[in-house]
Design an enzyme around this catalytic site. Structure first.
Site, mmCIF file in Angstrom:
data_model
loop_
_atom_site.group_PDB
_atom_site.id
_atom_site.type_symbol
_atom_site.label_atom_id
_atom_site.label_comp_id
_atom_site.label_asym_id
_atom_site.label_seq_id
_atom_site.Cartn_x
_atom_site.Cartn_y
_atom_site.Cartn_z
ATOM 1 N N ARG A 177 47.442 95.134 54.439
ATOM 2 C CA ARG A 177 46.011 95.225 54.732
ATOM 3 C C ARG A 177 45.152 94.474 53.710
ATOM 4 O O ARG A 177 44.066 94.915 53.336
ATOM 5 C CB ARG A 177 45.577 96.691 54.836
ATOM 6 C CG ARG A 177 46.283 97.479 55.933
ATOM 7 C CD ARG A 177 45.992 96.885 57.308
ATOM 8 N NE ARG A 177 46.753 97.572 58.358
ATOM 9 C CZ ARG A 177 47.886 97.140 58.887
ATOM 10 N NH1 ARG A 177 48.419 95.998 58.468
ATOM 11 N NH2 ARG A 177 48.502 97.816 59.828
ATOM 12 N N SER A 228 42.787 103.212 62.479
ATOM 13 C CA SER A 228 43.344 104.034 61.400
ATOM 14 C C SER A 228 42.337 104.103 60.254
ATOM 15 O O SER A 228 41.923 103.079 59.720
ATOM 16 C CB SER A 228 44.660 103.433 60.898
ATOM 17 O OG SER A 228 45.627 103.418 61.924
ATOM 18 N N GLU A 298 41.028 102.800 54.739
ATOM 19 C CA GLU A 298 41.282 101.483 55.310
ATOM 20 C C GLU A 298 39.999 100.886 55.873
ATOM 21 O O GLU A 298 39.784 99.691 55.826
ATOM 22 C CB GLU A 298 42.351 101.578 56.420
ATOM 23 C CG GLU A 298 42.717 100.236 57.011
ATOM 24 C CD GLU A 298 43.944 100.311 57.905
ATOM 25 O OE1 GLU A 298 43.897 99.757 59.027
ATOM 26 O OE2 GLU A 298 44.949 100.918 57.485
#
Length: 302
Positions: A177, A228, A298
């Site tokens: 990420r 998410s 995130e």
């Protein structure tokens, strides 16, 4: 200052769409966020670069977004200029097994175009609601793939120097990420070249359909969210930790930990950024207290 920005754009005003006092709730998958002083949507590469320079010359803060699928905008909104790279800047070209696209192109569109061209490698991206620019920024991935697997090169505009440059291969510094774009906020991704491989279109479509069915079965797609909410901690799954902490269905205002998938915070209706942040903080505190694991967000807060 906004008027100074417009003057700095000059003739490029014909190649951008300008939206003053634009509610950011219209530009995020969370459907949350106060107004941007000015939202700018470029229609060409030169307009994109020109808008970034016009903001810099006017001394205005510049925030760059794509499809808004991984961001949470504060209720007070965003000061300065929001450069929204979207559907007006989404050209796609395919030559052989290489696909080149502008960064406003949606991943779902890229996956479908690749499938029609009998190219495999982007099946994982078919259900990700983001744009190519956002995917480069965070090395988006799902199931058996990630952007690091397919990106050959990308072109970017360096706002500081006013130059267009190119990254190749490992220069992207892709990791979980993250990428070099994430650590260089003054770099705006313009386009990327992806290396795919020949494949059977029926098999590619079957794989994409399978991934889509899994998403529908496991994820709360009927509610606004940013996907998410927390990164996967090493050795754990965020959703499982949250579920085991007894937090499924936990609610603050209009925000809720999904009862379908604990890894998702959803907007059940009328949620504010403050609601979501309070809920996230509680989830982080409880998971830390119960399991000693620190969850990292995130979703990006702007």
């Amino acid at each position: 200052m906004i008027e100074v920005f417009k003057r700095n754009l000059g003739a490029l005003t014909e190649e951008v769409a300008l939206y003053p006092d634009e509610p950011m709730s219209r530009h995020t998958s969370f459907r949350i966020g106060g107004p941007a002083d000015l939202l700018v949507s470029p229609k060409s590469e030169r307009a994109l670069c020109g808008a970034a320079q016009a903001a810099r010359a006017a001394g205005l803060p510049l925030t760059v977004i794509g499809n808004g699928s991984n961001i949470l905008v504060r209720d007070e909104g965003i000061r300065g200029v929001v450069l929204c790279i979207g559907g007006d800047y989404a050209g796609i070209q395919i030559e052989g097994t290489r696909l080149t696209a502008q960064t406003g192109a949606l991943l779902s569109v890229l996956a479908n175009e690749a499938q029609r061209a009998e190219l495999s490698g982007l099946e994982f991206a078919g259900g990700i609601p983001g744009s190519l620019g956002g995917a480069l920024f965070m090395n988006a991935g799902a199931y058996d793939g990630q952007m690091a697997d397919v990106v050959l090169s990308s072109r970017y505009y360096d706002v500081g120097s006013g130059r267009i440059r190119t990254l190749t291969g490992r220069e992207h510094a892709f990791s979980y990420r993250a990428s070099t774009y994430k650590s260089h906020p003054g770099w705006i991704a313009l386009s990327a070249e992806l290396q795919l491989r020949e494949g059977d279109p029926a098999a590619i479509r079957a794989k994409m359909d399978d991934f889509a069915a899994r998403r529908r079965d496991k994820q709360p797609l009927q509610y606004p969210s940013a996907g998410s909410t927390f990164k996967r901690p090493a050795g754990y799954f965020a959703g499982k930790l949250i579920q085991d902490a007894g937090l499924m269905g936990y609610t603050v205002g209009g925000a809720q930990v999904s009862e379908k998938h604990a890894g998702f915070v959803i907007n059940r209706g009328g949620a504010t950024c403050a609601d979501v942040l309070a809920l996230m903080a509680h989830v982080q505190d409880e998971v830390k207290r119960q399991f000693g694991v620190q969850l990292e967000a995130e979703v990006r807060v702007l």
